[in-house]
Motif scaffolding. Structure first.
Motif, short mmCIF file in Angstrom:
data_model
loop_
_atom_site.label_atom_id
_atom_site.label_comp_id
_atom_site.label_asym_id
_atom_site.label_seq_id
_atom_site.Cartn_x
_atom_site.Cartn_y
_atom_site.Cartn_z
N TRP A 83 0.80 -1.22 0.00
CA TRP A 83 0.00 0.00 0.00
C TRP A 83 0.84 1.27 0.00
O TRP A 83 0.56 2.22 -0.74
N ALA A 84 1.87 1.34 0.84
CA ALA A 84 2.68 2.54 0.90
C ALA A 84 3.34 2.84 -0.44
O ALA A 84 3.53 4.00 -0.81
N CYS A 85 3.69 1.80 -1.16
CA CYS A 85 4.31 1.98 -2.48
C CYS A 85 3.29 2.53 -3.48
O CYS A 85 3.58 3.46 -4.24
N SER A 86 2.07 1.97 -3.48
CA SER A 86 1.03 2.48 -4.38
C SER A 86 0.71 3.94 -4.08
O SER A 86 0.49 4.74 -4.99
N MET A 87 0.69 4.29 -2.80
CA MET A 87 0.44 5.68 -2.42
C MET A 87 1.55 6.59 -2.94
O MET A 87 1.29 7.67 -3.49
N ALA A 88 2.80 6.17 -2.77
CA ALA A 88 3.94 6.99 -3.19
C ALA A 88 3.94 7.17 -4.71
O ALA A 88 4.20 8.26 -5.21
N LEU A 89 3.62 6.12 -5.45
CA LEU A 89 3.58 6.21 -6.90
C LEU A 89 2.49 7.19 -7.36
O LEU A 89 2.71 7.98 -8.27
N THR A 90 1.33 7.13 -6.72
CA THR A 90 0.23 8.02 -7.10
C THR A 90 0.58 9.47 -6.84
O THR A 90 0.25 10.36 -7.64
N LYS A 91 1.24 9.73 -5.73
CA LYS A 91 1.63 11.10 -5.40
C LYS A 91 2.67 11.65 -6.37
O LYS A 91 2.67 12.83 -6.71
N ASN A 92 3.59 10.79 -6.83
CA ASN A 92 4.76 11.26 -7.58
C ASN A 92 4.67 11.09 -9.09
O ASN A 92 5.41 11.74 -9.82
N GLU A 93 3.78 10.20 -9.55
CA GLU A 93 3.70 9.91 -10.98
C GLU A 93 2.44 10.49 -11.60
O GLU A 93 1.34 10.29 -11.09
N LYS A 94 2.60 11.20 -12.71
CA LYS A 94 1.46 11.77 -13.42
C LYS A 94 0.60 10.65 -14.02
O LYS A 94 1.10 9.59 -14.38
N ASN A 95 -0.71 10.92 -14.11
CA ASN A 95 -1.66 9.98 -14.73
C ASN A 95 -1.67 8.61 -14.05
O ASN A 95 -1.82 7.58 -14.71
N THR A 96 -1.50 8.60 -12.73
CA THR A 96 -1.57 7.36 -11.96
C THR A 96 -2.79 7.40 -11.06
O THR A 96 -3.02 8.37 -10.34
N LEU A 97 -3.56 6.33 -11.10
CA LEU A 97 -4.83 6.23 -10.37
C LEU A 97 -4.72 5.13 -9.32
O LEU A 97 -4.28 4.02 -9.62
N ILE A 98 -5.13 5.42 -8.09
CA ILE A 98 -5.09 4.45 -7.01
C ILE A 98 -6.49 4.11 -6.53
O ILE A 98 -7.39 4.96 -6.55
N TYR A 99 -6.69 2.86 -6.13
CA TYR A 99 -7.95 2.42 -5.52
C TYR A 99 -7.63 1.21 -4.65
O TYR A 99 -6.59 0.60 -4.82
N THR A 100 -8.43 0.73 -3.77
CA THR A 100 -9.51 1.42 -3.12
C THR A 100 -8.89 2.23 -1.98
O THR A 100 -8.30 1.64 -1.06
N ILE A 101 -9.01 3.54 -2.02
CA ILE A 101 -8.38 4.39 -1.02
C ILE A 101 -9.48 5.09 -0.22
O ILE A 101 -10.42 5.64 -0.79
N LEU A 102 -9.36 5.03 1.11
CA LEU A 102 -10.35 5.67 1.97
C LEU A 102 -10.03 7.15 2.10
O LEU A 102 -8.89 7.55 2.35
N LYS A 103 -11.04 7.97 1.90
CA LYS A 103 -10.87 9.42 1.97
C LYS A 103 -10.92 9.87 3.42
O LYS A 103 -11.96 9.80 4.07
N THR A 104 -9.78 10.31 3.94
CA THR A 104 -9.70 10.78 5.32
C THR A 104 -9.28 12.25 5.33
O THR A 104 -8.80 12.79 4.32
N LYS A 105 -9.43 12.88 6.47
CA LYS A 105 -9.07 14.29 6.62
C LYS A 105 -7.60 14.51 6.31
O LYS A 105 -7.22 15.50 5.67
N GLU A 106 -6.75 13.58 6.76
CA GLU A 106 -5.31 13.73 6.55
C GLU A 106 -4.93 13.57 5.08
O GLU A 106 -4.02 14.24 4.58
N ARG A 107 -5.62 12.73 4.36
CA ARG A 107 -5.28 12.45 2.96
C ARG A 107 -5.91 13.44 1.99
O ARG A 107 -5.43 13.57 0.86
N GLU A 108 -6.97 14.10 2.39
CA GLU A 108 -7.78 14.89 1.46
C GLU A 108 -6.96 15.87 0.61
O GLU A 108 -7.16 15.96 -0.61
N PRO A 109 -6.02 16.65 1.17
CA PRO A 109 -5.30 17.62 0.33
C PRO A 109 -4.21 17.01 -0.55
O PRO A 109 -3.63 17.71 -1.38
N LEU A 110 -3.95 15.72 -0.41
CA LEU A 110 -2.84 15.09 -1.11
C LEU A 110 -3.22 14.53 -2.48
O LEU A 110 -2.35 14.21 -3.28
N PHE A 111 -4.54 14.40 -2.73
CA PHE A 111 -5.00 13.74 -3.94
C PHE A 111 -6.17 14.50 -4.56
O PHE A 111 -6.79 15.35 -3.92
N GLN A 112 -6.46 14.14 -5.82
CA GLN A 112 -7.69 14.56 -6.48
C GLN A 112 -8.64 13.36 -6.41
O GLN A 112 -8.37 12.31 -6.98
#
Length: 244
Positions: free
Chosen positions: A72-101
């Protein structure tokens, strides 16, 4: 040492992904989380959420993609750093909200429970704080990990943190950790996979979070908003016809 070795490995995986930035092509990443997204006996990534993702991407006109499963931590890091990368199933939390679209909701709220081995009569838990007296195995970077940290749990003290989604349950069945935090379906599947009787484990507490986090898809901030909006529209149309 763990952090130093693990995240460069994720960056290496990023270099191996196809760097195609046309809106027609995206990279999709996930983790092993039954029954929503997991690799079956044929080596195919499937699950309830996976089948929805495939239908949504088809509806959005994205035919050129491949789904890869990583810790999971690797999938998260790839989504944050790589353009056109989509992650699922990710729970929307207050801490994560500003980090993703965010593209929500993919699935409804997921309930999780603390489990112990039935033979462990020494483990007494009436509320979440009681679990701090014991060691709970948790996967690094998951929303449950973030939740426990926010409620006063400590890595390497009462949390045994792993990057391997299967390591925690192996340690649990071997008696090397006291507790695991899982959905009922996850536990049922683990009992089946490891050939253990249901009577071997006991649910000690349903972890009721302050707000039920939605299960979503998400893009990193580097992805063009037009791509995100196309998937959002496809998800909205899909949910309108099929529900959660």
């Amino acid at each position: 040492m763990y952090q130093i070795l693990f995240f460069p490995l994720c960056l290496l995986v990023g270099f191996m992904l196809p760097h195609v930035y046309a809106s027609e092509t995206i990279n999709v990443v996930t983790e092993e989380w039954r029954p929503f997204n997991y690799t079956n006996e044929k080596g195919e990534i499937t699950g309830r959420a996976t089948e929805r993702v495939k239908a949504i991407l088809k509806r959005a006109g994205f035919d050129d993609y491949k789904i890869n499963s990583y810790p999971w931590a690797c999938s998260m890091a790839l989504t944050k750093n790589e353009k056109n990368t989509l992650i699922y199933t990710i729970l929307k939390t207050k801490e994560r909200e500003p980090l993703f679209q965010w593209v929500c909701p993919l699935i409804g709220p997921v309930r999780v429970n603390l489990y112990k081995l039935s033979a462990r009569d020494d483990i007494k838990i009436n509320q979440l704080n009681d679990a701090k007296r014991y060691v709970t195995s948790i996967e690094q970077g998951e929303s449950d990990h973030e939740y426990l940290l926010a409620h006063g749990f400590t890595n390497d003290e009462n949390l045994d943190v792993t990057a391997d989604p299967h390591a925690g349950i192996r340690k649990f069945f071997a008696g090397r950790v006291d507790l695991v935090l899982q959905t009922e379906w996850e536990m049922a599947e683990n009992l089946r996979q490891f050939n253990r009787a249901p009577s071997m484990v006991k649910k000690v507490l349903e972890v009721k979070k302050e707000s039920d986090a939605q299960g979503c898809l998400a893009f990193g901030l580097k992805t063009d908003k037009a791509v995100v909006d196309k998937v959002r529209k496809a998800l909205a149309d899909y949910n309108k016809q099929n529900g959660l």
